[in-house]
Design a protein around this motif. Structure first.
Motif, PDB file in Angstrom:
ATOM      1  N   ASP A  77      31.592  76.295  68.562  1.00  0.00           N
ATOM      2  CA  ASP A  77      30.030  76.482  68.873  1.00  0.00           C
ATOM      3  C   ASP A  77      30.144  75.881  70.383  1.00  0.00           C
ATOM      4  O   ASP A  77      29.409  76.568  71.070  1.00  0.00           O
ATOM      5  CB  ASP A  77      29.260  75.476  68.107  1.00  0.00           C
ATOM      6  CG  ASP A  77      29.021  76.208  66.768  1.00  0.00           C
ATOM      7  OD1 ASP A  77      29.107  77.410  66.684  1.00  0.00           O
ATOM      8  OD2 ASP A  77      28.420  75.674  66.095  1.00  0.00           O
TER       9      ASP A  77
ATOM     10  N   ARG B  32      25.027  69.659  60.459  1.00  0.00           N
ATOM     11  CA  ARG B  32      26.462  69.175  60.247  1.00  0.00           C
ATOM     12  C   ARG B  32      27.253  69.979  59.262  1.00  0.00           C
ATOM     13  O   ARG B  32      28.540  69.917  59.394  1.00  0.00           O
ATOM     14  CB  ARG B  32      26.421  67.841  60.224  1.00  0.00           C
ATOM     15  CG  ARG B  32      28.009  67.036  60.214  1.00  0.00           C
ATOM     16  CD  ARG B  32      27.862  65.863  60.956  1.00  0.00           C
ATOM     17  NE  ARG B  32      29.118  65.235  60.989  1.00  0.00           N
ATOM     18  CZ  ARG B  32      29.150  63.824  60.722  1.00  0.00           C
ATOM     19  NH1 ARG B  32      28.244  63.179  60.706  1.00  0.00           N
ATOM     20  NH2 ARG B  32      30.408  63.187  60.949  1.00  0.00           N
TER      21      ARG B  32
ATOM     22  N   HIS C 291      19.879  72.038  68.080  1.00  0.00           N
ATOM     23  CA  HIS C 291      20.069  71.400  67.095  1.00  0.00           C
ATOM     24  C   HIS C 291      21.099  72.109  66.133  1.00  0.00           C
ATOM     25  O   HIS C 291      21.247  73.387  66.276  1.00  0.00           O
ATOM     26  CB  HIS C 291      18.953  71.220  66.225  1.00  0.00           C
ATOM     27  CG  HIS C 291      17.953  69.994  66.608  1.00  0.00           C
ATOM     28  ND1 HIS C 291      16.572  70.336  66.784  1.00  0.00           N
ATOM     29  CD2 HIS C 291      18.282  68.889  67.035  1.00  0.00           C
ATOM     30  CE1 HIS C 291      16.079  69.091  67.260  1.00  0.00           C
ATOM     31  NE2 HIS C 291      17.056  68.428  67.399  1.00  0.00           N
ATOM     32  N   ARG C 292      22.024  71.398  65.345  1.00  0.00           N
ATOM     33  CA  ARG C 292      23.017  71.899  64.506  1.00  0.00           C
ATOM     34  C   ARG C 292      23.245  71.337  63.319  1.00  0.00           C
ATOM     35  O   ARG C 292      23.278  69.883  63.399  1.00  0.00           O
ATOM     36  CB  ARG C 292      24.474  71.940  65.403  1.00  0.00           C
ATOM     37  CG  ARG C 292      25.476  72.804  64.813  1.00  0.00           C
ATOM     38  CD  ARG C 292      26.760  72.556  65.756  1.00  0.00           C
ATOM     39  NE  ARG C 292      27.995  73.144  64.815  1.00  0.00           N
ATOM     40  CZ  ARG C 292      28.844  72.576  64.378  1.00  0.00           C
ATOM     41  NH1 ARG C 292      28.873  71.489  63.654  1.00  0.00           N
ATOM     42  NH2 ARG C 292      30.004  73.428  63.723  1.00  0.00           N
TER      43      ARG C 292
ATOM     44  N   LEU D 223      33.024  72.912  65.127  1.00  0.00           N
ATOM     45  CA  LEU D 223      32.317  72.494  66.100  1.00  0.00           C
ATOM     46  C   LEU D 223      32.761  73.043  67.547  1.00  0.00           C
ATOM     47  O   LEU D 223      32.072  73.299  68.752  1.00  0.00           O
ATOM     48  CB  LEU D 223      32.366  71.007  66.348  1.00  0.00           C
ATOM     49  CG  LEU D 223      31.433  70.272  67.547  1.00  0.00           C
ATOM     50  CD1 LEU D 223      29.994  70.668  67.423  1.00  0.00           C
ATOM     51  CD2 LEU D 223      31.618  68.843  67.408  1.00  0.00           C
TER      52      LEU D 223
ATOM     53  N   ARG E 153      27.510  73.052  58.629  1.00  0.00           N
ATOM     54  CA  ARG E 153      28.193  74.295  58.710  1.00  0.00           C
ATOM     55  C   ARG E 153      29.638  74.607  58.805  1.00  0.00           C
ATOM     56  O   ARG E 153      30.350  73.639  58.811  1.00  0.00           O
ATOM     57  CB  ARG E 153      27.435  74.614  60.201  1.00  0.00           C
ATOM     58  CG  ARG E 153      26.128  74.981  60.366  1.00  0.00           C
ATOM     59  CD  ARG E 153      25.728  75.295  61.674  1.00  0.00           C
ATOM     60  NE  ARG E 153      26.059  76.650  61.941  1.00  0.00           N
ATOM     61  CZ  ARG E 153      26.704  77.206  62.743  1.00  0.00           C
ATOM     62  NH1 ARG E 153      27.359  76.297  63.708  1.00  0.00           N
ATOM     63  NH2 ARG E 153      27.092  78.300  62.894  1.00  0.00           N
TER      64      ARG E 153
ATOM     65  N   LEU F 279      22.596  78.108  65.728  1.00  0.00           N
ATOM     66  CA  LEU F 279      22.105  76.971  66.714  1.00  0.00           C
ATOM     67  C   LEU F 279      20.711  77.005  66.969  1.00  0.00           C
ATOM     68  O   LEU F 279      20.383  77.694  67.869  1.00  0.00           O
ATOM     69  CB  LEU F 279      23.151  76.985  67.931  1.00  0.00           C
ATOM     70  CG  LEU F 279      24.536  77.197  67.740  1.00  0.00           C
ATOM     71  CD1 LEU F 279      25.229  77.484  69.162  1.00  0.00           C
ATOM     72  CD2 LEU F 279      25.223  75.802  67.118  1.00  0.00           C
ATOM     73  N   ASN F 280      20.074  76.079  66.381  1.00  0.00           N
ATOM     74  CA  ASN F 280      18.694  76.171  66.415  1.00  0.00           C
ATOM     75  C   ASN F 280      17.926  75.380  67.208  1.00  0.00           C
ATOM     76  O   ASN F 280      18.412  74.393  67.676  1.00  0.00           O
ATOM     77  CB  ASN F 280      17.924  75.772  64.834  1.00  0.00           C
ATOM     78  CG  ASN F 280      18.682  76.831  63.680  1.00  0.00           C
ATOM     79  OD1 ASN F 280      18.906  77.814  63.840  1.00  0.00           O
ATOM     80  ND2 ASN F 280      18.991  75.972  62.739  1.00  0.00           N
TER      81      ASN F 280
ATOM     82  N   SER G  57      20.182  81.151  67.552  1.00  0.00           N
ATOM     83  CA  SER G  57      19.761  80.855  66.338  1.00  0.00           C
ATOM     84  C   SER G  57      19.912  81.528  65.259  1.00  0.00           C
ATOM     85  O   SER G  57      20.491  81.281  64.372  1.00  0.00           O
ATOM     86  CB  SER G  57      18.136  80.464  66.539  1.00  0.00           C
ATOM     87  OG  SER G  57      17.657  79.945  65.511  1.00  0.00           O
TER      88      SER G  57
ATOM     89  N   SER H 149      22.889  67.431  64.014  1.00  0.00           N
ATOM     90  CA  SER H 149      23.632  66.961  65.004  1.00  0.00           C
ATOM     91  C   SER H 149      22.666  67.532  66.359  1.00  0.00           C
ATOM     92  O   SER H 149      21.791  68.558  66.315  1.00  0.00           O
ATOM     93  CB  SER H 149      24.924  67.683  65.312  1.00  0.00           C
ATOM     94  OG  SER H 149      25.707  67.261  64.051  1.00  0.00           O
TER      95      SER H 149
END
Length: 571
Positions: free
Chosen positions: A177, A168, A165-166, A174, A170, A70-71, A65, A146
Motif C-alpha cells: 500500500d 489494520r 484511512h486503512r 502495508l 486487511r 484505502l478509504n 478506495s 490506521s
C-alpha cells in the motif's frame, strides 16, 4: 507514540527521464497485481481526458478506495493564510472537509507537511497526535483503523499531503500500500505542478491580451469617449489608470498643475463607474470660507446658527450613492481635515447642530495642484488624511509635456468655440505655429481662453499671425486685446522677453518676422526685485504686483517659478 516515520521522497526536482508519470506507470504495470494495474490504467486514462486537477484527484482517491480499500482519501494543500486544508477528498462530507484545516505542524498531517516525511499511525485510538478533527471517530469502523499520510513532492518543499484511512485487518501488506501511495503522491505532485504552470501561462497571456486590447482601444476610441483629447504617452498612462480606478470604489487623488483637466478626469471616473446613475457633486475647497466648511460639506439643522432658518443637506448627503469631487483638497482647513478623515473611515456624517449620525455611501475623488507632501512637512496637511486619499494617485501631465497634442487640442477647441459663438474662424498656418509653440503656463484652461478671445474678436474668417500674436501678447501682459498690426508691433517692442516659439519648441516652423520675441525663462535676477517689493508691501501680493507693473497672475507665475520661497499668501 505509535507514529512510524518512513523516509520521505526525494524533494529535489526530478530528472527529465522521470518526469512523464504516465510513461513511468506503463513501464511498471507488469510488476503490479490486477487491482493495482487497473488503478493506474484508469488514473492514466482520466489524466488524458481532463485538464482540471480537482476532478482528476478526486477520481484517484475514489479508485484507491474501490480497488485497494484505502478509504476516505484526502489531498491537503497549503492556503494563503499559512494553514493546511483539505482541498479534495473522497468519502468525506462537506462539513468534514470544511473542518479539515490545520496550523503549521499541527496534527499528523501538519507534521508531515512541515517535515516532508511520511507518517503511519498504526492505531488512531492510541495516538495522541491524531486529532480526529475532520472525521469523528464514531463515523469510522469500530475496529482498529490506521492513518497514513505522505508528502506530495513539490519544487524544493512538499506541495501538500496525501492521506488515507486503512483497516489494520486487511490481508494486503502495508508495504504494498505504501508503494502505491508513494506513486500516487508523486503523480499528484506532477498534476499540481502542471496545473500551476498552465495557470501562470494562461494568466500571463490574458494579461498581455488585455493590455494590448486596452492600448488599442485607448488610442482611438476610449480617450475621445471621455472628452479627453490627445495621444501623448503620459496622457494615455493617466487614462489607463482612470479606467482601472473607475472599475472599483477606491478613492482617487488627481495630481497636476491648474488647468490640466482634473475635473474632466473626475467626471470620466464617475461616468465609467458603477455609480454613473448617481449624482456627481463638485466642491471647490479653495472657494469656501473656513467658517462655512462644515455646513457646506455636512449640512446643518434648523437653528444651528444665526440665519439657519431651515435644515439643509450638505454635499456628502447630496452625493449619496454617487461621487463627491473635492477639488483643491490642499486648501482644506486643518480642523476640517480631521472631520473629513472620520467620514472617510466611518462613512457617517453629523449635520451642524444635529445629534444623529447619517450614513453616506460616497465615492471620493480628490484633486490638487499643490505638493501635499510638502504641505505635510509644513504641518498644513494631515499625514493620515493624505494616505486615506492617496489610494489611487493619477498624475495629469502639463500641456508643455504634450507638444504633439497641441495642434489636436487647438483644432478641437476651435471647433467647439465656433459652434458656441456661431462663428467660422480658421487659423492661418503661422498663427497655428505661434499657438503650438507657446509654453502655456496656465495649461488647457489658458489655451481655451486665448482661443475664445481669438474667435470672438476675429473680424474675418481667418485668424492671421498678427491677431494670434496680439492675443498672446495681451495674455502675457494682462492687457486688453486690440488686434491691429500697429498695436501688435508696439506691444511686441515693449514686451518683456518671457517666451518664444523657438525655445519652447525648437522644431517649430517659427517665422522670424513674427511680432513675438524669443522666449527666455523668468530671469533669476528678478528674484530679489520681486521679493523686495513683497517685503515693502508687507506681504500684500496685489500691491506688490502694482508696484512692479505686473498683474497679480503674472506675479504668481514668477513666484511659482521661484518656488514661492519667502512670499506671503496675502492678496
Amino acid at each position: 507514540m505509535n507514529v512510524a516515520a518512513t523516509a520521505g521522497p526525494d524533494l529535489t526536482p526530478e530528472p527529465p527521464a522521470k518526469a512523464p508519470a504516465a510513461a513511468f506507470l506503463r513501464m511498471g504495470l507488469e510488476r503490479l497485481d490486477s487491482a493495482e494495474k487497473l488503478l493506474f490504467r484508469e488514473v492514466t486514462r482520466r489524466l488524458g481526458n481532463s485538464l482540471e486537477p480537482m476532478p482528476v484527484l478526486r477520481e484517484m482517491l475514489h479508485l484507491m478506495s474501490e480497488l485497494l480499500g484505502l478509504n476516505r482519501g484526502r489531498v491537503l494543500l497549503p492556503q494563503a493564510d499559512g494553514t493546511l486544508a483539505i482541498a479534495c477528498a473522497y468519502g468525506l462530507r462537506a462539513e468534514e472537509i470544511a473542518r479539515g484545516r490545520y496550523a503549521p505542524g499541527e496534527g499528523i498531517s501538519g507534521r508531515v507537511m512541515l517535515r516532508g516525511e511520511a507518517a503511519i499511525v498504526q492505531d488512531i485510538d492510541t495516538e495522541p497526535l491524531y486529532l480526529a478533527r475532520a472525521v469523528p471517530r464514531e463515523r469510522l469502523p469500530q475496529e482498529t483503523v490506521s492513518y497514513i499520510a505522505l508528502p506530495i513532492p513539490g519544487e524544493g518543499r512538499p506541495a501538500g499531503v496525501l492521506a488515507v484511512h486503512r483497516l489494520r485487518r486487511r490481508q494486503r501488506s502495508l508495504a504494498e500500500d505504501l508503494a502505491v501511495l508513494d506513486s500516487i503522491a508523486t503523480l499528484i505532485g506532477q498534476v499540481l505542478r502542471l496545473n500551476r504552470l498552465v495557470g501562470e501561462r494562461t494568466a500571463r497571456l490574458e494579461a498581455e491580451n488585455t493590455e494590448l486590447k486596452l492600448a488599442l482601444e485607448s488610442r482611438a476610441t476610449n480617450v475621445a469617449a471621455y472628452g479627453i483629447v490627445g495621444q501623448a504617452p503620459s496622457l494615455l498612462r493617466a487614462v489607463r489608470k482612470l479606467e482601472q480606478a473607475a472599475a472599483t470604489d477606491a478613492t482617487v487623488l488627481l495630481l497636476g498643475e491648474s488647468g490640466t483637466g482634473k475635473e474632466l478626469f473626475a467626471r470620466a471616473i464617475h461616468q465609467q463607474s458603477a455609480r454613473r446613475d448617481g449624482p456627481f457633486v463638485r466642491v471647490n475647497c479653495a472657494a469656501i470660507p473656513d467658517t462655512l466648511f462644515e455646513a457646506e460639506l455636512f449640512g446643518h439643522e434648523k437653528g444651528a446658527y444665526t440665519g439657519a432658518t431651515s435644515a439643509r443637506t450638505g454635499r456628502f448627503e447630496q452625493a449619496h450613492r454617487g461621487t463627491l469631487f473635492l477639488d483643491e483638497i490642499g486648501d482644506l482647513p486643518l480642523a476640517m481635515q480631521v472631520k473629513l478623515l472620520r467620514v472617510l473611515q466611518e462613512r457617517v456624517i453629523e449635520r451642524l447642530g444635529g445629534q444623529r449620525e447619517i450614513a453616506v455611501d460616497v465615492r471620493i475623488v480628490a484633486a490638487t495642484h499643490q505638493d501635499l507632501q510638502g504641505l505635510m512637512a509644513a504641518r498644513r496637511f494631515r499625514e493620515d488624511l493624505y494616505y486615506r486619499l492617496n489610494v489611487v494617485p493619477i498624475q495629469l501631465p502639463a500641456l508643455r509635456e504634450r507638444p504633439d497634442d497641441m495642434r489636436h487640442l487647438i483644432r478641437h477647441f476651435l471647433f467647439q468655440l465656433n459652434e458656441r459663438h456661431q462663428r467660422s474662424v480658421r487659423l492661418a498656418p503661422a498663427g497655428m505655429n505661434s499657438l503650438a509653440a507657446y509654453p502655456w503656463p496656465g495649461n488647457i484652461r489658458q489655451l481655451y481662453n486665448v482661443l475664445e478671445r481669438i474667435v470672438v474678436l476675429c473680424e474675418a474668417g481667418l485668424a492671421d499671425e498678427a491677431l494670434v500674436d496680439a492675443a498672446l501678447i495681451s495674455e502675457v501682459q494682462g492687457q486688453m486685446l486690440e488686434p491691429t498690426p500697429a498695436r501688435a508691433a508696439r506691444q511686441a517692442a515693449d514686451m518683456p522677453q518671457t517666451w518664444t516659439a523657438a525655445t519652447a519648441n525648437p522644431n517649430a516652423n517659427h517665422d522670424p518676422t513674427s511680432s513675438i520675441r524669443p522666449y527666455h525663462a523668468v530671469m533669476e535676477s528678478e528674484r530679489e526685485t520681486i521679493f523686495d517689493a513683497i517685503r515693502r508691501t508687507g506681504g500684500n501680493k496685489s500691491q506688490a504686483a502694482r508696484l512692479l507693473g505686473l498683474t497679480l497672475r503674472q506675479l504668481n507665475y514668477r513666484l511659482a517659478r521661484f518656488g514661492n520661497a519667502g512670499a506671503s499668501t496675502k492678496r
